[in-house]
Design a protein around this motif. Structure first.
Motif, PDB file in Angstrom:
ATOM      1  N   VAL A 162      -0.930  10.249  -0.621  1.00 27.79           N
ATOM      2  CA  VAL A 162      -2.143   9.518  -0.970  1.00 27.79           C
ATOM      3  C   VAL A 162      -3.291   9.958  -0.068  1.00 27.79           C
ATOM      4  O   VAL A 162      -3.127  10.095   1.147  1.00 27.79           O
ATOM      5  N   LEU A 192      -0.501   4.869  -6.977  1.00 21.45           N
ATOM      6  CA  LEU A 192      -0.695   3.745  -6.060  1.00 21.45           C
ATOM      7  C   LEU A 192      -0.019   2.470  -6.531  1.00 21.45           C
ATOM      8  O   LEU A 192       0.074   1.508  -5.771  1.00 21.45           O
ATOM      9  N   THR A 205       0.842  -1.191   0.000  1.00 14.99           N
ATOM     10  CA  THR A 205       0.000   0.000   0.000  1.00 14.99           C
ATOM     11  C   THR A 205       0.881   1.245   0.000  1.00 14.99           C
ATOM     12  O   THR A 205       1.649   1.467   0.939  1.00 14.99           O
TER      13      THR A 205
END
Length: 379
Positions: free
Chosen positions: A167, A377, A154
């Motif tokens: 993010v 991502l 992640t």
């Protein structure tokens, strides 16, 4: 530990990242494996600064590619331990880089009274472990290992020179956000390895890695409406559909050898992702059965040309905005957007040669196609 970093982005992002990891661990599932400790602001700043300056150096003419994990040797599984501690600095990182470029190898970093040091390498790290990857000169990615332990980590922040992208997890809470976005943001912490959305992420990574660009269309198995948006005859139509990946997902159970299973799944995913490099789109159904590749998208006779869509990048400052479809890219992106406009139950994954990656889906609430730019991502 006092800071003496000279990379401005390190000073800017360190407090934000400390807050992120602190909150993430507070929200973690208490039944999950014990996660790694997260570094404090000063340590984060030092790691980023050392990694950035190391990324600009070369060793035997090659730029370093390094993965740094913040954990003690006791938290690693079967670590390779150095006899002497090496201080965390650009020189030591650059010297070690040629020996740790392999996938899945992390340099372990911990601290003592004198500051941060490199203690060795490890292939296994705990859940939520702080990781910094040096991907290319001046490009750093801060991430953590997802709970299920399989597949893409992640991403939390991307630093490219003086450009900072943090993010924004709130992007997943926007109306009709596709599930692939939720999982890439690390919000589906209970997701199983066999969930098809996890497979979709691995397909996206595989498409991006071959750097040729491509489209994968994921259509419902329950109907064949998608055929109205494809030019016929389909040159590379498979009959019967290729079900190796689908069968692997169905066959998974607690008795399976996980290492062998993951290896087989990765091989099948890489094979399908590779087909997307062929001119035209790959078509899978939502059971991940391969139907065709090299297909040409066309507009349905009964539908209009798509004019506008909702554009979203899941980073702070990347709020939703309506744009003309012609603004999002070239022919590949426009044809994928038109396909979703005509086939509202489908999803389109689109990779560009330059590394950009977008996901097209239909938003019933907005009544338009939405385009999520997610390469941030996937790095």
């Amino acid at each position: 530990m006092t800071s003496n970093s000279t990379y401005q982005a390190a000073r800017i992002t360190a407090p934000l990242l400390e807050k992120y990891f602190e909150q993430y661990l507070l929200d973690a599932n208490p039944k999950a494996d014990i996660p790694a400790n997260f570094p404090k602001e000063a340590f984060i700043e030092h790691i980023i600064d050392a990694a950035f300056w190391a990324s600009l150096r070369t060793e035997e003419g090659r730029s370093p590619k390094i993965s740094i994990a913040f954990l003690s040797p006791e938290q690693a599984e079967h670590p390779l331990l150095f006899g002497n501690k090496l201080r965390l600095n650009p020189k030591n990182l650059t010297k070690l880089a040629p020996g740790v470029e392999g996938a899945g190898i992390h340099l372990g970093v911990w601290y003592d009274d004198h500051g941060l040091f490199i203690w060795g390498t490890t292939l296994a790290i705990p859940n939520f472990c702080f990781v910094l990857d040096v991907s290319e000169p001046a490009l750093l990615v801060i991430k953590h290992r997802r709970l299920c332990g399989f597949g893409k980590y992640t991403n939390v922040a991307i630093l490219k020179g003086d450009e900072i992208k943090i993010v924004n997890e709130n992007s997943a809470y926007l109306p009709d956000s596709p599930q692939i976005l939720n999982h890439l943001l690390g919000l589906n912490t209970n997701l199983k390895k066999t969930e098809t959305i996890n497979v979709m992420i691995q397909l996206a990574v595989g498409m991006r890695n071959h750097k040729r660009g491509g489209i994968i269309l994921i259509v419902p198995k329950s109907n064949n409406e998608w055929k109205k948006s494809i030019i016929h005859p389909i040159q590379y139509f498979l009959k019967p559909a290729f079900k190796n990946l689908s069968d692997l997902i169905i066959e998974y159970d607690s008795e399976v050898n996980e290492t062998l299973w993951e290896s087989k799944v990765k091989k099948e995913i890489d094979g399908i992702a590779g087909l997307s490099a062929i001119d035209g789109a790959v078509i899978l159904n939502d059971r991940y059965e391969l139907i065709a590749f090299g297909t040409k998208i066309t507009r349905m006779a009964s539908e209009r040309h798509i004019e506008k869509l909702a554009f979203i990048e899941p980073v702070i400052g990347g709020e939703v905005r309506e744009v003309f479809a012609s603004e999002i890219g070239g022919t590949r992106h426009l044809s994928a957007a038109q396909f979703i406009y005509d086939q509202k139950d489908a999803i389109a994954l689109v990779a560009s040669q330059d590394g950009h990656f977008t996901v097209f889906s239909w938003s019933p609430e907005r009544g338009m196609v939405q385009c999520h730019k997610i390469d941030t991502l996937l790095i």
